[in-house]
Each structure stands twice: as structure tokens, then as C-alpha cells.
Design a protein around this motif. Structure first.
Motif, short mmCIF file in Angstrom:
data_model
loop_
_atom_site.label_atom_id
_atom_site.label_comp_id
_atom_site.label_asym_id
_atom_site.label_seq_id
_atom_site.Cartn_x
_atom_site.Cartn_y
_atom_site.Cartn_z
N GLN A 272 0.87 -1.17 0.00
CA GLN A 272 0.00 0.00 0.00
C GLN A 272 0.90 1.22 0.00
O GLN A 272 1.54 1.54 1.00
N THR B 27 -1.84 5.79 1.95
CA THR B 27 -2.90 5.43 2.90
C THR B 27 -3.72 6.66 3.26
O THR B 27 -3.94 6.97 4.42
N MET C 177 -10.71 4.95 2.99
CA MET C 177 -9.43 4.98 2.31
C MET C 177 -9.62 5.29 0.83
O MET C 177 -10.50 4.72 0.18
N ASP C 178 -8.78 6.19 0.34
CA ASP C 178 -8.85 6.64 -1.05
C ASP C 178 -7.79 5.88 -1.85
O ASP C 178 -6.59 6.01 -1.58
N VAL C 179 -8.22 5.07 -2.82
CA VAL C 179 -7.29 4.29 -3.65
C VAL C 179 -7.53 4.63 -5.12
O VAL C 179 -8.64 4.47 -5.62
N THR D 88 -13.40 1.62 1.78
CA THR D 88 -12.56 2.11 0.68
C THR D 88 -13.40 2.61 -0.46
O THR D 88 -14.45 2.03 -0.78
N TYR E 162 -12.79 3.63 -4.57
CA TYR E 162 -11.83 3.49 -5.67
C TYR E 162 -12.15 4.52 -6.74
O TYR E 162 -13.30 4.71 -7.13
#
Length: 803
Positions: free
Chosen positions: A499, A502, A521-523, A615, A617
Motif C-alpha cells: 500500500q 494510505t 481509504m482513497d485508492v 474504501t 476506488y
């Protein structure tokens, strides 16, 4: 004293079996104790060897927001130390930002661990210096401090002082000049690196470096004592009120505290529990060995009863006899300790390989094993010898000399021995249950549904140097996709076991800010992300590169007013939606306005101890920075790894390659430490059970020998071999079965606490207890049956002529 030595020698030579069992069991127990005490010393000794380490503290921060992990993080905003010094001018501190860098020498490129630190870092972290002055070196923006290993690797046997080294960091090439060399990093050290360079903001600071809420580096502070540290810890809240709280971070959502450097390694309660447990295994294994000695010594007391009687008749006092037998016990323990020390030396290379450590025995200095071994011999000798000596010295001469057979301690002695067997097997069964549960949990972790298909996945981890151009990233993706056997390729900020970013953002539905604002969480992901991992779509659709509203790059260009996002199952609950279907089409805000277009099942990319984070996406068509390439393939893993590496070297020949299968990546990141510690526990538990069986075998041998005439009479009166076996085996099996009543509650509490440290865990089924107890009973039966079978099969006539 001479009499004690003579008696000790005769006891060894005349009763070889019992001597071997006594000494062998004690030696094994001492060896296990020594190995596990070395392990505990290693784990609890992190950083304590550094001069002044007890005065150093790490600034840590904790978020109190729905969905955000409550675990304190030992990382801070990059410029916090400067702001602290502005408010507290007398404060002493330094920063360390760890990163990867590439060292270039001609056509050779080597990936190294590098740390950017403040010039006074080595004034606080006083590591051994081999040559030069680290503080003066780091005062120069182009100064470089190397470890001995790195210095030898790049400059050979010649002095590196004053020589230059080309280093590529964050995509930029720098020329540093070596000004100091320090000793190689130790394994019991929290913050390690091979290269140390000055922390120059223009080189290493990004746009988040001076932004509260970001975590760029470690901030170390020094205080004269714990009282001063606690006093300053109270100032951190007032500092936050002045400097931190505002629109981005609100009071009550965030706080800072101080973590002692010497507690950093075992700061997590789960880590401390594991180390404590392994230490307890060592102590309890030694206890089992001591119980064995007492059992065998008291059982054999009858064999020396006439010797004691004669000595008393000739004027020997109870005090002198106790002294003699205590000296014999000390000599036995000393001999066992010597053998145990040899076994420890033999075992340590295997233990280090299994546990990934560097344990070793030291014979001179403050860490000398003799400082532990000598008191251990005295203590164990006193504990193990006092009761047998008291029993032996307590025989009455007239009764012993008049008796036809040597006394065996009577019912009281038999009860004591049975009680000791219960104690040692309760511990052994508890160990067996613990081992069974640990193996079951490890098997569950290996085979658990992680939300994605982990077979046939390969991750390229060497993309984060910062010097790889966007065109090269695109070329890598195209080339990897064209390799034989490859079905999908994606670029993203995360991968199973990795990761790079984070970032957590407070997300809320419009009009509900402050009512429900969980942190998600930003992915950022690339094309084919969900297809590559085989993620399960629960509701809605995936992000589509052909739709501008799905692409972050298009949003930045201003062509669309909002962008679309996909969230995971955990985020659905955190955001307050009744179901995944109910979330589709809803808008959320907090990091720009987003429309939820899909919900995927949770992907467990992190360890089994960590809860899955909510999360969201976002698709980004641009080649991402701080990203990983993940490849789905079919076929031979080694051939695929070789093909990927060869392609990398053609496209990016100046950057070292690093790639792993997903299984390797997950193991290295999350499972390795638990696996290694589990091996140590298993080895200790197996040896503890073995020591218990040694004692049980000795007792069985002694008891069956004493009962040969009784068995002969029973057989003469019609008892069958089966009846005799049931009689002999049942006597030793009863205390073993009774030991379960003690072992089960202890093991239940211990395993419940251990399993509670995992987010993804098995249920504590009674089957594990039944299986472990069944194995222990079978081992006990197998241990006793050999002696019992020999006696039970003997002819009655021979038995009646015995003695």
C-alpha cells in the motif's frame, strides 16, 4: 564433599537409564529455556543498546473517526518539528524520512535503503561511528553517511571518506560526498538504513510535507527523563489547539502523544503478548524438566534407602545427608546445564533460520550467558534437589534395614508423584492445544477467502523510484500485457501486501456533514483493476475508462462537474446505506463530489490482524506515481517472473527490478513474523511434551520393575496379559486424563486472547481441545506401553524368582 562426588559418580554408573533420563530431560528443558530467553532478550532489547535511547521518544498520532484505525501511528507531518521548535525553542529533536534510492556506479544500479535525516540526528541516535563525523557531514547538503557494509560494497577496502557517490532519489540524480562511516545496522534496531543524507526540503518535501494530517516521516524528541517527557506530552494538546485544529482536522478527531523509543518494537499489544507467551513456554518447559527430576529422584529414593540407613547408623546426621544429596542435585543440574548449553549452540543456527533472528550466546561481558546459567544451576538445583533430599534423609534406619524390600515412599510418595505428573502434563496438554489452534489459524489464513483470486498473480514493486517516466510506465503495461500467458495487467496505488498511499478522507452524504462522516481509504486505480484481481461486483457496475465521468484525469481537466466512484462492502455500512443496491446512484462528498456507481466485495490486501477499511476506488488514466503493477497470468511462476524481469530491463535498464508473486508478497508483509514465532512456539511445545514423556517413561520403568512379583502372582492366579496391561497403563493414564481439567481452561483463555488479535480468525472449537488431548493421551500410552508390555508378557515363574 568427596563423598558427594563419589556418590554422584556411582549413581550415574550404576543406574544408567535413570541417570540418562534425569540428565537428558533437564538438559532439554534448560536448552529450551536458554533459547527462548535469548529470544525474549532479543525482542525486548530493541534499541536499548543505543546510548541514551531511554531519553528518546517518537511523536505518534491517533485519529478518532469512524472507519479510521485507532492504532497510534509513529509518523507525523514533515515540518512538525520546526513548528514545535518555534513554540518550544529548547526542544531537542530530529527527523528521519526513510525511502528507497538507487546508487549508480557506471552501468551498475543498486537499490538501497536510504534515510533523509536532520544534521543532529546522530547526536540523538548515537550509533557507533567507524570513521568521520556524521553531524558535521550532514551539515553539508551534499554530505553522505554510509554503513560499513555499503562502504565496502561501493569502495572496497579503501577509505570512502571524501569520495563521491551518485544517488537517484524521487527521480532526481544527486552527487553526494562521503563524510562518515557508521557500524552496520543491527537486527534489534527500529530505524535502519544503509545511506543517510541531509533532510533538505527542496529535495525530499512534497506538496503534503507541510500539511497537517499527512504522515511523511518520524519525529524524534529527546528529554532528560520520563517525567519531562510526560510533562511535554501534556503540551501537545495545547500545541494542537494553536497550530492544528481547523477546517481539515477538528478537535476530538486527532491527538498526539509520545512513544518511548525503547518500547517502539513491541508497542502493539499483540506483539507483546506473543513475546510474553514464548517466554512463558521457556519457563514452563524448564518447570516440566524440574518436575521430571523430582519425580524420578523421589521414585528412586527407595533404591538408596539402605545406603541412607547405613550412613545414619554410622553417625550420619539428617543435615549432612541433606547437604550430600543437595550437592548431588547441584552436580546433576550442572552436568545437565553443560549439555543444555551444547544443545543450545547446536540449535541456535536452526532457530535463527526458522525465526529470522540473530540469536547467539555470549560468554564474556554483561550479556554473558554465564550470568544467567550459574544462578539457574543454583536455583534449579535447590528446587529440584530439596524435596528428594528431604525424603531420602527422612528414612528410619531400623525400618529400612528390617524390611524385605526397599521402601518406595508409600502412598504419600505415590500421590506426590501423581500430582507432579498432573502438573507437567497439564502444561504439556495446554501447549498441545495452543499448537493445534495456531496451526489451524495459520491454515485458515493461507486458505481464507480474501475477496480476490490470489493464484496466478505477480506484483512488480520497483515502480516507486520516481525516476520512471510516464512513457516508460505505459510501455511496461503494454509489454507485460503481451507476454504469453498474461490475461490482465493493472496499475494501482495498492496490491495485496503493498500500500503506497494510505490517504483517508471524511466522506459524507450532502446535507449530512457532521452527522455521519466516516473516514474511507482513497485508492486510485488503473484500467482492468477489478478484472485483474477477480473482485466480486455486488451491485452496480465497474469504472469504465471510456466514460469521462469515470476518469479522474478527465475530471481534473474540467470536462465533468463530478466523477464516479466504486466503494467496497465495508464502506456501504459506514456510510449508512441499508444495502449495496441502496448505495448505487447516491452522491457523497468530502474529497470532491462523487457518485457511487458500483459496490465490490471487500478485498483483504492487508494482514489478517488488520480490519478491512472502508474504501472508495477512483479510476485515473494517467500513469500513477507511487504505484504497483499487478499481472494475472497462467503457467509456470518462475518463467513468468523471468519474462517480466527481462521486459523490465529492456524498458527501464537503469532501475533495479523487484517483483514477487502475491503469496510471497503477502507472506513478507504480514505473515512472516507470525509464522516464525509460531514455529518457535511449536518447537518449544513439542520439546515440552517430549520432556514430559521422558519423565513418564522413567516412572513407568521404575514402577513396573518394583511390581514384577505382584504381576507374577496376578498372572499365576489367572490374570491375562490384557488385564495386567490395563492395570499398569491405567495407573499412569489417570493423572494424564485428570491434567485435562487444568489444561483446558488455561488454554481456552490464552487462545481466546491470542485469536482476539486477528480480525480474520477461526472459531475456538472444542475439536481442537479434543484432538490435542487425544494426541497427548496416545503419546502417554505409547510411552508407558513399552515397559508395561514387557512386564505383562513375562512368565509368572520368572517374575516370582525376581530378586
Amino acid at each position: 564433599m568427596t563423598s558427594a562426588f563419589t556418590s554422584f559418580y556411582r549413581s550415574l554408573t550404576r543406574h544408567k537409564l535413570f541417570a540418562a533420563l534425569n540428565i537428558g530431560g533437564l538438559a532439554l528443558g534448560i536448552a529450551v529455556f536458554l533459547v527462548l530467553s535469548l529470544f525474549v532478550r532479543f525482542e525486548t532489547g530493541f534499541d536499548r543498546w543505543i546510548p541514551g535511547a531511554d531519553q528518546l521518544y517518537v511523536v505518534q498520532e491517533t485519529y478518532h473517526m469512524p472507519g479510521y484505525p485507532e492504532t497510534p501511528s509513529p509518523y507525523t507531518m514533515g515540518n512538525e518539528l520546526l513548528q514545535l521548535r518555534a513554540d518550544y525553542p529548547q526542544l531537542q529533536g530530529a527527523r528521519i524520512a526513510q525511502m528507497g534510492a538507487t546508487v549508480r556506479q557506471g552501468s551498475s544500479n543498486t537499490r538501497e535503503a536510504m534515510a533523509a535525516v536532520d544534521p543532529n540526528f546522530f547526536a540523538l541516535m548515537r550509533l557507533p561511528v567507524v570513521a568521520g563525523d556524521p553531524t558535521r557531514t550532514l551539515a553539508d547538503p551534499d554530505g553522505l553517511v554510509l554503513t560499513q557494509r555499503a562502504a565496502t560494497s561501493y569502495f572496497g577496502p579503501k577509505s570512502p571518506i571524501g569520495r563521491s557517490l551518485t544517488v537517484i532519489a524521487n527521480g532526481t540524480t544527486y552527487t553526494y560526498r562521503v563524510g562518515a562511516v557508521i557500524a552496520d545496522m543491527r537486527k534489534d534496531q527500529s530505524y535502519t538504513s544503509e545511506l543517510f543524507v541531509p533532510l533538505v526540503a527542496s529535495r525530499f518535501a512534497n506538496e503534503w510535507f507541510d500539511h497537517w494530517g499527512s504522515t511523511s516521516l518520524v519525529t524524534l524528541l529527546r528529554f532528560p527523563d520520563r517525567a519531562a517527557a510526560r510533562q511535554f506530552e501534556g503540551e501537545l494538546a495545547r500545541f494542537a489547539a494553536r497550530r492544528v485544529f481547523g477546517d481539515d482536522i477538528k478537535k476530538g478527531q486527532w491527538e498526539q502523544s509520545l512513544r518511548p523509543l525503547v518500547d517502539n518494537h513491541l508497542y502493539a499489544a499483540s506483539d507483546r503478548a506473543v513475546v510474553t507467551t514464548l517466554g512463558a513456554v521457556g519457563v514452563l518447559t524448564l518447570l516440566i524438566a524440574i518436575v521430571n527430576y523430582i519425580n524420578l529422584a523421589t521414585a528412586r529414593a527407595g533404591l538408596r534407602a539402605r545406603e541412607v540407613a547405613v550412613r545414619k547408623v554410622l553417625g550420619g546426621t539428617r543435615r549432612s545427608l541433606i547437604r550430600q544429596f543437595m550437592i548431588e542435585a547441584m552436580l546433576t543440574v550442572a552436568l545437565s546445564a553443560l549439555i543444555g548449553l551444547a544443545l543450545t549452540e547446536i540449535a541456535l543456527p536452526l532457530v535463527n533460520a526458522a525465526g529470522g533472528m540473530s540469536l547467539h550466546l555470549t560468554y564474556v561481558g554483561t550479556d554473558s550467558v554465564l550470568l544467567l546459567l550459574v544462578p539457574l544451576i543454583l536455583l534449579v538445583g535447590m528446587i529440584a534437589g530439596l524435596y528428594p533430599a528431604a525424603v531420602l534423609a527422612g528414612f528410619r534406619p531400623a525400618a529400612v534395614l528390617a524390611a524385605a524390600r526397599a521402601p518406595g515412599g508409600g502412598r504419600a510418595g505415590a500421590r506426590v508423584r501423581a500430582g507432579l505428573v498432573i502438573v507437567q502434563f497439564a502444561v504439556a496438554i495446554a501447549f498441545a492445544i495452543g499448537t493445534t489452534v495456531m496451526l489451524a489459524q495459520a491454515n485458515h489464513v493461507r486458505n481464507a477467502d480474501l475477496g480476490f483470486r490470489r493464484d496466478g498473480l505477480y506484483v512488480v514493486r520497483s515502480l516507486n523510484s520516481g525516476s520512471i517516466l510516464p512513457e516508460q510506465k505505459r510501455a511496461l503495461l503494454r509489454t507485460f500485457a503481451a507476454l504469453p500467458g498474461v490475461s490482465h495487467v493493472t496499475l494501482a496505488q495498492n496490491a495485496p501486501g503493498d500500500q503506497s498511499v494510505t490517504n483517508f478522507s471524511s466522506i459524507y452524504q450532502p446535507g449530512m456533514q457532521g452527522i455521519r462522516s466516516p473516514s474511507l481509504m482513497d485508492v486510485r486505480i488503473g484500467e482492468g483493476y477489478f478484472d485483474t484481481f477477480g473482485a466480486r461486483l455486488i451491485a452496480g457496475r465497474q469504472l469504465d475508462p471510456s466514460r469521462p465521468s469515470d476518469d479522474m484525469a478527465q475530471h481534473v481537466k474540467g470536462s465533468t462537474p463530478a466523477f464516479n466512484t466504486v466503494i467496497n462492502r465495508t464502506a456501504v455500512g459506514l456510510l449508512g446505506f441499508a444495502s449495496p443496491q441502496a448505495a448505487i446512484g447516491k452522491q457523497v462528498d468530502g474529497n470532491g463530489m462523487m457518485t457511487i456507481i458500483g459496490v465490490v466485495d471487500d478485498l483483504r490486501f492487508r494482514g489478517p490482524r488488520e480490519a478491512i477499511a472502508g474504501t472508495f476506488y477512483r479510476y485515473d488514466s494517467r500513469p500513477l506515481n507511487d504505484a504497483f503493477i499487478t499481472i494475472r497470468y497462467s503457467g509456470d511462476p518462475q518463467k513468468m517472473a523471468d519474462a517480466v524481469e527481462a521486459s523490465w530491463k529492456r524498458i527501464v535498464p537503469t532501475e533495479p527490478f523487484e517483483g514477487r508473486t502475491i503469496e510471497e508478497n503477502l507472506y513478507k508483509a504480514y505473515y512472516e513474523q507470525d509464522t516464525r514465532r509460531g514455529r518457535l512456539f511449536t518447537m518449544g511445545a513439542v520439546l515440552a511434551i517430549a520432556i514430559g514423556c521422558i519423565g513418564l517413561y522413567g516412572l513407568a520403568a521404575f514402577d513396573t520393575t518394583r511390581r514384577i512379583k505382584e504381576i507374577g502372582i496376578r498372572k499365576a492366579l489367572g490374570a491375562s496379559t490384557r488385564d495386567v496391561l490395563q492395570l499398569l497403563v491405567g495407573k499412569f493414564l489417570r493423572p494424564v486424563l485428570f491434567a485435562n481439567l487444568i489444561a483446558w481452561p488455561l488454554a481456552w483463555v490464552a487462545m481466546q486472547r491470542w485469536l482476539s488479535t486477528f480480525d480474520d480468525r477461526i472459531g475456538l472449537s472444542p475439536a481442537y481441545f479434543l484432538l490435542a488431548s487425544a494426541i497427548a493421551v496416545l503419546i502417554a500410552v505409547a510411552t508407558v506401553i513399552g515397559q508395561s508390555w514387557r512386564v505383562a508378557r513375562a512368565e509368572p515363574a520368572r517374575a516370582l524368582r525376581y530378586e
